[in-house]
Design an enzyme around this catalytic site. Structure first.
Site, PDB file in Angstrom:
ATOM      1  CG  HIS A   1      -1.647   1.344   1.340  1.00 27.04           C
ATOM      2  ND1 HIS A   1      -2.559   1.769   0.396  1.00 27.04           N
ATOM      3  CD2 HIS A   1      -1.524   2.355   2.222  1.00 27.04           C
ATOM      4  CE1 HIS A   1      -3.000   2.971   0.731  1.00 27.04           C
ATOM      5  NE2 HIS A   1      -2.384   3.351   1.834  1.00 27.04           N
ATOM      6  CB  CYS A   2       3.338   2.483   2.329  1.00 25.64           C
ATOM      7  SG  CYS A   2       2.217   2.377   3.744  1.00 25.64           S
ATOM      8  CB  ILE A   3       6.706   1.523  -1.443  1.00 32.28           C
ATOM      9  CG1 ILE A   3       7.366   1.317  -0.070  1.00 32.28           C
ATOM     10  CG2 ILE A   3       7.763   1.896  -2.463  1.00 32.28           C
ATOM     11  CD1 ILE A   3       8.369   0.190  -0.019  1.00 32.28           C
TER      12      ILE A   3
ATOM     13  CB  VAL B   1       0.288   5.148  -2.132  1.00 29.58           C
ATOM     14  CG1 VAL B   1      -0.592   6.335  -1.741  1.00 29.58           C
ATOM     15  CG2 VAL B   1      -0.555   4.030  -2.739  1.00 29.58           C
ATOM     16  CG  ASP B   2       3.736   6.716   1.244  1.00 35.18           C
ATOM     17  OD1 ASP B   2       2.517   6.489   1.103  1.00 35.18           O
ATOM     18  OD2 ASP B   2       4.366   6.373   2.256  1.00 35.18           O
TER      19      ASP B   2
END
Length: 453
Positions: free
Chosen positions: A287-289, A291-292
């Protein structure tokens, strides 16, 4: 210790909302609510319960609520025995009735923060959750946003929604940001062993949030504001995203030069200082890498700044599935086969090794690209028996993982190693697959039918 006090007309001291919450946190009797029981929320809920807090886990999926209350965790890295012991001790319960939010003293928001198709922040889940909380907000509650997001989300989006209740932040209710640091599949570090960054925009909220997380995690790193805490989370993941893009670009360059990028990485990793290893792959996932970088780049434009370096790294990583398909197409062409009509097996659909998490997995992008080119695509993943419903790839929900055997492998025109799970028999694949496109450096022997990608 009282944070504030109020005096009645006759001089008696009354307990303020902050005092009451501080007392409940100090005694470990504060009721904790976690909204969103996914890869972040469920581990947080269980860890808080193990630290002695009574915990209510909220989710709008009745199937998840039912499974958890029956003692069946749906995340592979959550042990069934762990869940059952907390249920039996009445430390944890799942709920779908959000009117029960009034029972909570601490409310943690752990909902998705995806991207729109235009790669802009999609905060509808955060906004909807904040509105739900506002409808039930009462004095003495601490609300903490844990979802990954851009700097300013807590102050500019969540706070106005909660303040619409008529209660005042810092006096009646309290608001903080503490970014999640879950790493699914990491056996060394889990939520209960990772320090927590905590930021708030008033002293009372900061002190209460710190008091809560000190009972849940081994260390709390208190920063000056919610924006600083939000920016910290982005830095952690953008650092990884940029370095992944670097090695992915080097992989493509070295392939043209006839240099084995994996041999280069092995050699460079022997340097005991000044080098941190990152491995290339078929793209980024989780989810994070993925998106951020786009969250920060979007917010930077609002301030008149172009995040060119960060956006370029994002472009490199986004392009990697196309590079894998191009390498496959070239390898098939050299064997007199077009992509159209070829049978292709994707080995691994999870976004990383030894997890069952498929969020933002490049495997789905590769699946879609090959299907659009006319290939007949199947997959094998021992941790993903069936593909779930995906926001961006609804057409591929319900596919079943094929059993891995010699006959099935021999029937393929190509096998693409997308995820290098440790439980896969790669020697079986090497012996029976006519063509292997390896995106993870599994095969290092120079076999003629193995193509690095």
């Amino acid at each position: 210790m009282a944070l504030l006090d109020e005096r009645t007309g006759d001089g008696r001291i009354t307990e303020t909302p902050a005092d009451r919450l501080a007392r409940l946190l100090d005694s470990g009797t504060a009721t904790v609510a976690v909204l969103g029981l996914g890869y972040v929320g469920l581990p947080l809920a269980l860890t808080a319960a193990e630290r002695g807090f009574p915990v209510l886990g909220f989710d709008n999926d009745p199937a998840k609520v039912g499974a958890l209350n029956a003692g069946r965790p749906y995340l592979r890295h959550v042990a069934e025995g762990r869940l059952r012991s907390l249920l039996d001790a009445h430390r944890f319960a799942a709920a779908g009735d959000f009117t029960r939010l009034g029972e909570a003293d601490v409310i943690a928001i752990c909902v998705p923060t995806p991207l729109t198709p235009q790669r802009e922040p999609d905060l509808r889940y955060v906004a909807a959750t904040a509105e739900t909380i506002a409808a039930h907000l009462r004095a003495g509650q601490l609300v903490v946003l844990e979802s990954t997001t851009y700097p300013g989300t807590t102050a500019e989006l969540v706070l106005p929604i909660l303040a619409g209740s008529g209660l005042a932040c810092g006096r009646d209710f309290f608001l903080a940001y503490s970014p999640e640091r879950e790493d699914p599949g990491n056996r060394e570090y889990s939520g209960g062993t990772i320090p927590k960054v905590v930021g708030a925009d008033d002293d009372a909220s900061a002190a209460l949030a710190e008091a809560f997380y000190r009972r849940v995690t081994p260390a709390v790193v208190r920063v000056s504001s919610t924006r600083t805490a939000e920016a910290t989370k982005l830095l952690e993941n953008i650092f990884r995203g940029v370095n992944i893009a670097l090695v992915n670009e080097l992989k493509m360059i070295y392939e043209r030069m006839g240099i084995d990028v994996w041999e280069v990485l092995d050699a460079a990793a022997t340097k005991p200082f000044g080098f941190m290893r990152f491995d290339p792959g078929p793209g980024w996932g989780g989810h994070c890498i993925p998106v951020d970088p786009f969250y920060l780049a979007w917010k930077a434009r609002e301030h008149g700044v172009a995040a060119r370096f960060i956006e370029l790294a994002g472009e490199v990583n986004v392009r990697m599935p196309e590079y894998v398909v191009e390498r496959l197409a070239r390898a098939l062409n050299e064997r007199g086969k077009p992509v159209k009509g070829s049978r292709v097996l994707l080995l691994g659909m999870a976004y990383k090794r030894d997890v069952d998490d498929v969020r933002e997995s490049p495997g789905f992008v590769i699946l879609d690209l090959l299907t659009r080119l006319g290939a007949a695509v199947e997959y094998h993943d021992p941790l993903v028996p069936a593909t779930p419903s995906m926001r961006h790839f609804p057409a591929y929900a319900g596919m079943r993982s094929l059993p891995l055997d010699a006959a099935m492998l021999a029937a393929q025109d190509a096998v693409v190693v997308v995820t290098n799970h440790s439980g896969v028999d790669y020697e079986l694949v090497r012996r029976h697959a006519p063509l292997i496109v390896d995106t993870r450096g599994v095969y290092r022997g120079g076999d003629a039918h193995v193509v690095p990608a």
